[in-house]
Every structure is written in structure tokens, then in C-alpha cells.
Design a protein around this motif. Structure first.
Motif, PDB file in Angstrom:
ATOM      1  N   MET A  48       0.820  -1.203   0.000  1.00  0.00           N
ATOM      2  CA  MET A  48       0.000   0.000   0.000  1.00  0.00           C
ATOM      3  C   MET A  48       0.858   1.259   0.000  1.00  0.00           C
ATOM      4  SD  MET A  48      -3.064   1.053  -0.137  1.00  0.00           S
ATOM      5  CE  MET A  48      -3.968   2.581   0.100  1.00  0.00           C
ATOM      6  N   LEU A  49       1.930   1.224   0.809  1.00  0.00           N
ATOM      7  CA  LEU A  49       2.818   2.379   0.883  1.00  0.00           C
ATOM      8  C   LEU A  49       3.510   2.621  -0.457  1.00  0.00           C
ATOM      9  CD1 LEU A  49       4.120   4.604   2.559  1.00  0.00           C
ATOM     10  CD2 LEU A  49       5.865   2.940   3.277  1.00  0.00           C
ATOM     11  N   ILE A  50       3.857   1.529  -1.141  1.00  0.00           N
ATOM     12  CA  ILE A  50       4.521   1.657  -2.443  1.00  0.00           C
ATOM     13  C   ILE A  50       3.572   2.301  -3.465  1.00  0.00           C
ATOM     14  CG2 ILE A  50       5.558   0.377  -4.353  1.00  0.00           C
ATOM     15  CD1 ILE A  50       6.491  -1.687  -2.302  1.00  0.00           C
ATOM     16  N   LEU A  51       2.304   1.868  -3.440  1.00  0.00           N
ATOM     17  CA  LEU A  51       1.315   2.454  -4.354  1.00  0.00           C
ATOM     18  C   LEU A  51       1.107   3.931  -4.040  1.00  0.00           C
ATOM     19  CD1 LEU A  51      -0.801   2.159  -6.572  1.00  0.00           C
ATOM     20  CD2 LEU A  51      -2.446   1.428  -4.808  1.00  0.00           C
ATOM     21  N   LEU A  52       1.101   4.258  -2.743  1.00  0.00           N
ATOM     22  CA  LEU A  52       0.945   5.652  -2.351  1.00  0.00           C
ATOM     23  C   LEU A  52       2.121   6.490  -2.853  1.00  0.00           C
ATOM     24  CD1 LEU A  52      -0.776   7.681  -0.778  1.00  0.00           C
ATOM     25  CD2 LEU A  52       0.521   7.095   1.277  1.00  0.00           C
ATOM     26  N   ASN A  53       3.328   5.923  -2.782  1.00  0.00           N
ATOM     27  CA  ASN A  53       4.506   6.635  -3.292  1.00  0.00           C
ATOM     28  C   ASN A  53       4.398   6.892  -4.794  1.00  0.00           C
ATOM     29  OD1 ASN A  53       5.745   6.751  -0.803  1.00  0.00           O
ATOM     30  ND2 ASN A  53       6.835   4.816  -1.073  1.00  0.00           N
ATOM     31  N   LEU A  54       3.858   5.893  -5.519  1.00  0.00           N
ATOM     32  CA  LEU A  54       3.697   6.053  -6.965  1.00  0.00           C
ATOM     33  C   LEU A  54       2.687   7.158  -7.271  1.00  0.00           C
ATOM     34  CD1 LEU A  54       4.237   5.112  -9.884  1.00  0.00           C
ATOM     35  CD2 LEU A  54       2.362   3.494  -9.603  1.00  0.00           C
ATOM     36  N   LEU A  55       1.555   7.136  -6.584  1.00  0.00           N
ATOM     37  CA  LEU A  55       0.522   8.143  -6.824  1.00  0.00           C
ATOM     38  C   LEU A  55       1.001   9.546  -6.460  1.00  0.00           C
ATOM     39  CD1 LEU A  55      -2.656   6.232  -5.569  1.00  0.00           C
ATOM     40  CD2 LEU A  55      -1.904   6.605  -7.918  1.00  0.00           C
ATOM     41  N   SER A  56       1.784   9.637  -5.381  1.00  0.00           N
ATOM     42  CA  SER A  56       2.316  10.951  -4.999  1.00  0.00           C
ATOM     43  C   SER A  56       3.310  11.452  -6.035  1.00  0.00           C
ATOM     44  CB  SER A  56       2.970  10.880  -3.616  1.00  0.00           C
ATOM     45  OG  SER A  56       4.103  10.013  -3.635  1.00  0.00           O
ATOM     46  N   GLY A  57       4.076  10.519  -6.628  1.00  0.00           N
ATOM     47  CA  GLY A  57       4.983  10.912  -7.703  1.00  0.00           C
ATOM     48  C   GLY A  57       4.219  11.431  -8.915  1.00  0.00           C
ATOM     49  N   VAL A  58       3.104  10.762  -9.250  1.00  0.00           N
ATOM     50  CA  VAL A  58       2.265  11.222 -10.360  1.00  0.00           C
ATOM     51  C   VAL A  58       1.700  12.605 -10.061  1.00  0.00           C
ATOM     52  CG1 VAL A  58       0.145  10.763 -11.661  1.00  0.00           C
ATOM     53  CG2 VAL A  58       1.682   8.880 -11.074  1.00  0.00           C
ATOM     54  N   ALA A  59       1.205  12.801  -8.830  1.00  0.00           N
ATOM     55  CA  ALA A  59       0.657  14.112  -8.447  1.00  0.00           C
ATOM     56  C   ALA A  59       1.722  15.197  -8.536  1.00  0.00           C
ATOM     57  CB  ALA A  59       0.088  14.038  -7.032  1.00  0.00           C
ATOM     58  N   LEU A  60       2.943  14.855  -8.099  1.00  0.00           N
ATOM     59  CA  LEU A  60       4.036  15.817  -8.167  1.00  0.00           C
ATOM     60  C   LEU A  60       4.381  16.149  -9.617  1.00  0.00           C
ATOM     61  CD1 LEU A  60       6.021  17.416  -6.392  1.00  0.00           C
ATOM     62  CD2 LEU A  60       7.618  15.506  -6.603  1.00  0.00           C
ATOM     63  N   LEU A  61       4.296  15.166 -10.500  1.00  0.00           N
ATOM     64  CA  LEU A  61       4.555  15.390 -11.921  1.00  0.00           C
ATOM     65  C   LEU A  61       3.526  16.355 -12.513  1.00  0.00           C
ATOM     66  CD1 LEU A  61       6.005  14.684 -14.602  1.00  0.00           C
ATOM     67  CD2 LEU A  61       4.459  12.721 -14.801  1.00  0.00           C
ATOM     68  N   VAL A  62       2.264  16.143 -12.183  1.00  0.00           N
ATOM     69  CA  VAL A  62       1.192  17.026 -12.682  1.00  0.00           C
ATOM     70  C   VAL A  62       1.366  18.430 -12.132  1.00  0.00           C
ATOM     71  CG1 VAL A  62      -1.300  17.433 -12.664  1.00  0.00           C
ATOM     72  CG2 VAL A  62      -0.413  15.114 -12.977  1.00  0.00           C
ATOM     73  N   TRP A  63       1.688  18.523 -10.836  1.00  0.00           N
ATOM     74  CA  TRP A  63       1.851  19.835 -10.214  1.00  0.00           C
ATOM     75  C   TRP A  63       3.054  20.576 -10.796  1.00  0.00           C
ATOM     76  CZ3 TRP A  63      -0.529  23.563  -8.152  1.00  0.00           C
ATOM     77  CH2 TRP A  63       0.100  24.511  -7.357  1.00  0.00           C
ATOM     78  N   GLY A  64       4.145  19.871 -11.020  1.00  0.00           N
ATOM     79  CA  GLY A  64       5.315  20.501 -11.621  1.00  0.00           C
ATOM     80  C   GLY A  64       5.019  21.037 -13.012  1.00  0.00           C
ATOM     81  N   SER A  65       4.264  20.256 -13.812  1.00  0.00           N
ATOM     82  CA  SER A  65       3.884  20.707 -15.155  1.00  0.00           C
ATOM     83  C   SER A  65       3.036  21.968 -15.073  1.00  0.00           C
ATOM     84  CB  SER A  65       3.122  19.597 -15.881  1.00  0.00           C
ATOM     85  OG  SER A  65       3.910  18.435 -16.007  1.00  0.00           O
ATOM     86  N   HIS A  66       2.116  22.007 -14.097  1.00  0.00           N
ATOM     87  CA  HIS A  66       1.267  23.191 -13.924  1.00  0.00           C
ATOM     88  C   HIS A  66       2.085  24.419 -13.536  1.00  0.00           C
ATOM     89  CE1 HIS A  66      -2.040  25.724 -12.564  1.00  0.00           C
ATOM     90  NE2 HIS A  66      -1.392  25.879 -11.422  1.00  0.00           N
ATOM     91  N   ILE A 110      11.309  27.602 -12.682  1.00  0.00           N
ATOM     92  CA  ILE A 110      12.485  26.751 -12.435  1.00  0.00           C
ATOM     93  C   ILE A 110      12.159  25.689 -11.384  1.00  0.00           C
ATOM     94  CG2 ILE A 110      14.821  26.762 -11.490  1.00  0.00           C
ATOM     95  CD1 ILE A 110      15.194  29.530 -12.741  1.00  0.00           C
ATOM     96  N   ILE A 111      11.422  26.087 -10.335  1.00  0.00           N
ATOM     97  CA  ILE A 111      10.995  25.105  -9.321  1.00  0.00           C
ATOM     98  C   ILE A 111      10.153  24.012  -9.972  1.00  0.00           C
ATOM     99  CG2 ILE A 111       9.599  24.778  -7.246  1.00  0.00           C
ATOM    100  CD1 ILE A 111      10.312  27.646  -6.449  1.00  0.00           C
ATOM    101  N   GLY A 112       9.223  24.412 -10.828  1.00  0.00           N
ATOM    102  CA  GLY A 112       8.360  23.441 -11.492  1.00  0.00           C
ATOM    103  C   GLY A 112       9.145  22.453 -12.327  1.00  0.00           C
ATOM    104  N   LEU A 113      10.148  22.941 -13.043  1.00  0.00           N
ATOM    105  CA  LEU A 113      10.978  22.047 -13.860  1.00  0.00           C
ATOM    106  C   LEU A 113      11.737  21.067 -12.968  1.00  0.00           C
ATOM    107  CD1 LEU A 113      11.939  21.317 -16.666  1.00  0.00           C
ATOM    108  CD2 LEU A 113      13.728  23.060 -16.459  1.00  0.00           C
ATOM    109  N   GLY A 114      12.252  21.553 -11.843  1.00  0.00           N
ATOM    110  CA  GLY A 114      12.934  20.667 -10.903  1.00  0.00           C
ATOM    111  C   GLY A 114      11.997  19.625 -10.327  1.00  0.00           C
ATOM    112  N   LEU A 115      10.735  20.013 -10.061  1.00  0.00           N
ATOM    113  CA  LEU A 115       9.761  19.055  -9.528  1.00  0.00           C
ATOM    114  C   LEU A 115       9.405  17.979 -10.552  1.00  0.00           C
ATOM    115  CD1 LEU A 115       7.319  21.405  -7.559  1.00  0.00           C
ATOM    116  CD2 LEU A 115       9.126  19.936  -6.642  1.00  0.00           C
TER     117      LEU A 115
END
Length: 555
Positions: A1-19, A134-139
């Protein structure tokens, strides 16, 4: 469960960085990017390259689509040119996906470390917004690394294989899933990057990844169409034509997904590189081929989405594009154009006043008073539009512009009310009684009216260009108008003393007209004050005005 949560948080971070990257770039370079796109419409090649360049900067074909559909809605770009720019945008987002999938994980901490202090210390400046991008690109780079790290242990779990088992055979279902994720994340780039990362980790097969990429392209087209639905037919035609190109590409390529999945590993062994390479090649070939079909698709879009007859009972805003609200600079530019349109209506009303001074035309009087309803309606629309712009996202310059726009909008609405009152007085005291002004009185009113028209145009020019010299000239014209108002009032009283019949009959109306014209002139000249204040010249101007007032009193 924790691994899946890490994956989803990575996806959320990817979307947020793009925004963050998209909004940051648009806030810094929004006006420049609009100018580049606006100047590129004269040539198909320039339009295509402009779409590639602008989308590469903002890392979102959706952001480019927002700008171009706004242009199309306002009649500033032809349908064929807009479709060409959208094709270039699809290539641009594919190229950025290729850049971001390079091994740049080492760059992520450096970008975040440089961007955070820059943004925190200069939030409301262009430099601060650059730091935000620049922060977004790093994220984005950090998110891709986190997704890879989280995906590797997931493959050892049976539940994960079952969860992704639905994405192993149906090309239509896989494409729809890709479209759905692109729409949810508001970024086809984020969808493609996630797909490439999952493919490299073995979570999904290469065939599924290719279908997801095609679906992500469809999702971006559907997003553009949904955003254009509240706009006019011109904007909807552009987004529908762009979606048609993507549908044609999907119909052609999806049946060959299995063959491509078997052939690509021979050329590109790394699944991640294979997915991104397919994305670049697919969009480049598709858009290159579609360039030859631009005129035909444009003609078909016009037939399927014709212009609908607009009701003339209520004047509608032309430039207040809701999609532009996500970019404060673009929204302010839209509001400025709509305010200038209000100024044009007030100018027409003012011209009608000149006609009513000379001849008694009840129809012109009624039409002029009706036009004040148009001014009031557009005033309410602009005011509501401005309230939807987030003030927290505006830098100091944009905040001043926001204030200037709302101030001019209020002044023009007041001007419309005054002109309506002037026309109502003319209809009641002159037209209904079939009176006319004396030749001298009419000449004086004509002089004041001509100065009003000139000062209105000069005031709108000052608002548009922020020209200091024109602002000083406008304030000088305000003083001349005040002196003339006093002089003409005294001359009218002299004619009354001389028992001039026409002057006696129209005396009350004549004096009211002069007083109302003075009020109008003050409203038109008010645009000079923000420009003078920003240049530090307002205090000096006020001192000069007080000196002149003192001299006038002594005389």
C-alpha cells in the motif's frame, strides 16, 4: 500500500510541476508569446514553427490552444493559420517530452535550490515568476525519478499485475485511459512522461504504452474543445479541427499498435526511449501530413459549425475570454480590449450629441439613450471578469494595470450616464419644443464638443500606451477646457443681458450642457493621472495647477 501511495504521490508531483512551469512561463512571457503567435499568422511555415516554439517554452499544447482559440474568437487569426499553429504545438509538446526523459535527475536539486529563494524573495516580479518556473521544472525531474523508484518494487506484487491487466489488449480502451489521464492532469505531456516511466519499469507493456500515448494526444484535443465550448463558433471550429486531426491520426495508427510494439525494440531497446521516440515520430509525421489538409479541414469545420445569428437586443462582450483567466497577463489584455470597445461606444454617443445640437431628431436621441444600456452591460461584464482574476497572482505592474482598467471602466460608465442625461435634456427642452441655439451659442458648444471628442481619443490612447508626453498634453487640455467653460458661460450671460431671443429660450439647457461637458472632460482626462503618478510627475503638475488657480483668483 505504501509503495502504491509513493507512486501516486509521484504522479501528483509530476502534474503539479507541469502546472507550475506552464503558469510561471505564461506569467513571465505571456504577452511576448501572444505577440509571437499573432505575428506568425501570415505564413504557414512561421505559424507551424511558432506553435513548436511557444509550446516548447510553456510545455503545454493546451496553453497554446487557449491563446489561439482566444485569438480565433476575436477574429484575430484565420482558421487555417490557427490549425497550423495547433499542429506545431503538438510537435512542440512531443519534443519537450523527449528532453525531459533524458537522465537529468542530477539537475533536479540544483533547479529547486536555485528557484526557491528566487521565488520567495521576489514573488511579485518577473524574476520571481521565473524562479517559480524553475521550481516546477525541478519538480518534474524529481517526480520522474520518484515514479521510477516506486514502480520497480511494485512489479513484484500480484495485485499490481491484476490492476494493470485490463490494459493489455483493447487498443480502444487503452487509448481512452490515456485520454482520460491527460484530461484529469490537464497535460498530455505529464501523461506521456508517466507512460514512458511505467513502460521502462515493466509495469505496462510497450503496446499499452503506445496506445496510452495516442490517447493522451486525443485527451489534449478534447480539453481544447471543452474549453472552447462557451466561446463563439470561430473558437469552436478551431478546437474541433485540431481534434479532427488527432482523431485521424489515432484511427490510422492504433490498428498497427501490435506491429509497432514488436518493431520498435529492434530499433530502440530501452522501453522508455521507445515510447518517447514513438511520441516524437508519430506527432511529427502526423502533423506534417496534416499540413496538406489544413484548408480542407477548415472548410469542413465551417460547414459543420456555421456562425449562429447573434441577438442584437443585447450587446455581448467580444474579448472577455474565460479561458484567459488562467493567465493574468492575458486576462488583463482581454479586459483592456473590451474597455476600449466601451470607449468606442461612448465616442459614437458623443458624436450623436453633436448632431442633436444642430437638428431636432427624436430617433437619434432615442438610439443614443439606448446605447447607454450597452455601456452599462459591458461595464458589468468587464467588472465581473476583473473580479475573477486572482489578485495574488499579479505582480506590481499587473496590479497597477488592473486598477487602471477598472478605473477607466467606471469612468466610461459614468460618461455614458452623463451623455444619456444630456440627450434626455436636449429631447425635453429643445427637440420637443422645436427650439434651436443661437449661432454664437452653437459655435461655443461645437468647440467644447470637438475638444471632448479629441480628449476622449487622447485619453484612450494614454490608457493603451502609457505615454507620459500624451498624459501631460491631456492634463493641459483639461485646464484649457476649464478656462473655456468659464469664458463661454460668461459670454452666454452677456447675450442674455443683450436680450438675444434664442439665448433666452435655450439658456437653462445651454448652461447645463456646458456644466455636463466639463464633467465629461474630467472623466476623459482622468487616465493621465496614473501615468503621471508612475513617472513621478504628478506632484509637480499639481503644484503648477495650484499656481494657475491662484493667479486666476487674483485676476
Amino acid at each position: 500500500m505504501l509503495i502504491l501511495l509513493n507512486l501516486l504521490s509521484g504522479v501528483a508531483l509530476l502534474v503539479w510541476g507541469s502546472h507550475i512551469v506552464r503558469t510561471g512561463i505564461l506569467r513571465v512571457l505571456g504577452a511576448d508569446l501572444r505577440a509571437i503567435l499573432g505575428r506568425s499568422t501570415g505564413s504557414r511555415l512561421r505559424a507551424f514553427l511558432a506553435g513548436i516554439g511557444v509550446t516548447s517554452l510553456v510545455q503545454s499544447s493546451n496553453a497554446t490552444a487557449v491563446i489561439i482559440t482566444s485569438f480565433a474568437a476575436q477574429g484575430m487569426v484565420s482558421l487555417a493559420s490557427g490549425l497550423t499553429i495547433m499542429l506545431g504545438a503538438d510537435v512542440g509538446t512531443a519534443l519537450m517530452a523527449r528532453v525531459l526523459t533524458l537522465d537529468l535527475s542530477w539537475l533536479s536539486p540544483l533547479l529547486i535550490l536555485a528557484g526557491v529563494p528566487l521565488f520567495l524573495t521576489r514573488k511579485q516580479t518577473r524574476a520571481g515568476q521565473t524562479g517559480r518556473a524553475i521550481i516546477g521544472l525541478g519538480l518534474i525531474l524529481l517526480a520522474l525519478h520518484l515514479i521510477v523508484e516506486a514502480a520497480q518494487p511494485m512489479m513484484r506484487g500480484a495485485g499490481v499485475r491484476v490492476m494493470f491487466g485490463a490494459l493489455t489488449g483493447d487498443i480502444v480502451l487503452d487509448a481512452l485511459v490515456g485520454a482520460g489521464f491527460a484530461m484529469l492532469s490537464y497535460s498530455s505531456l505529464a501523461a506521456v512522461l508517466l507512460t514512458a516511466t511505467l513502460a521502462s519499469s515493466g509495469v505496462i507493456s510497450l503496446k499499452v504504452a503506445l496506445c496510452l500515448v495516442v490517447g493522451a494526444n486525443l485527451g489534449s484535443g478534447m480539453l481544447a474543445l471543452i474549453s472552447a465550448l462557451p466561446q463563439n463558433a470561430s473558437a469552436r471550429r478551431l478546437s474541433a479541427g485540431s481534434l479532427a486531426f488527432k482523431l485521424m491520426g489515432a484511427v490510422v495508427i492504433l490498428p498497427f499498435a501490435s506491429l509497432l510494439a514488436n518493431a520498435l525494440p529492434v530499433l530502440i531497446a530501452n522501453p522508455r526511449e521507445a515510447v518517447v521516440g514513438f511520441h516524437v515520430i508519430y506527432n511529427t509525421v502526423r502533423c506534417g501530413a496534416c499540413l496538406a489538409l489544413v484548408d480542407r479541414v477548415a472548410a469542413l469545420s465551417r460547414r459543420l459549425l456555421p456562425d449562429r445569428a447573434e441577438s442584437t437586443a443585447e450587446l455581448r462582450p467580444m474579448h472577455l475570454d474565460p479561458a484567459g483567466l488562467v493567465t493574468p497577463g492575458l486576462a488583463l489584455a482581454n479586459a483592456s480590449r473590451e474597455v476600449l470597445r466601451i470607449g468606442d461606444i461612448v465616442s459614437v454617443m458623443l458624436e450623436n450629441v453633436s448632431e442633436l445640437l444642430r437638428r431636432n431628431d427624436a430617433a437619434v436621441a432615442r438610439e443614443t439613450m439606448r446605447m447607454d444600456d450597452d455601456v452599462d452591460h459591458l461595464y458589468a461584464e468587464v467588472k465581473n471578469y476583473l473580479t475573477l482574476i486572482s489578485r495574488e497572482q499579479l505582480d506590481e505592474t499587473e496590479s497597477r494595470r488592473w486598477t487602471d482598467i477598472i478605473s477607466l471602466t467606471i469612468n466610461l460608465e459614468h460618461a455614458g450616464d452623463i451623455i444619456e442625461r444630456i440627450v434626455s435634456d436636449i429631447e425635453e427642452k429643445k427637440i420637443s419644443q422645436r427650439l434651436s441655439f443661437s449661432e454664437q451659442g452653437l459655435g461655443e458648444l461645437d468647440d467644447l464638443h470637438a475638444r471632448l471628442v479629441s480628449n476622449l481619443r487622447l485619453g484612450l490612447s494614454v490608457f493603451l500606451n502609457n505615454d507620459l508626453r500624451c498624459a501631460e498634453q491631456l492634463l493641459a487640455e483639461k485646464e484649457r477646457f476649464r478656462d473655456l467653460e468659464r469664458a463661454y458661460s460668461h459670454k452666454h450671460l452677456d447675450r442674455l443681458a443683450g436680450q438675444t431671443l434664442r439665448s433666452i429660450e435655450t439658456s437653462a439647457l445651454h448652461l447645463d450642457l456646458i456644466s455636463n461637458m466639463k464633467r465629461l472632460n474630467s472623466l476623459f482626462c482622468s487616465t493621465a493621472y496614473p501615468v503621471l503618478d508612475a513617472a513621478g510627475a504628478l506632484h509637480e503638475t499639481r503644484l503648477r495647477k495650484r499656481s494657475l488657480d491662484t493667479m486666476y483668483v487674483k485676476e
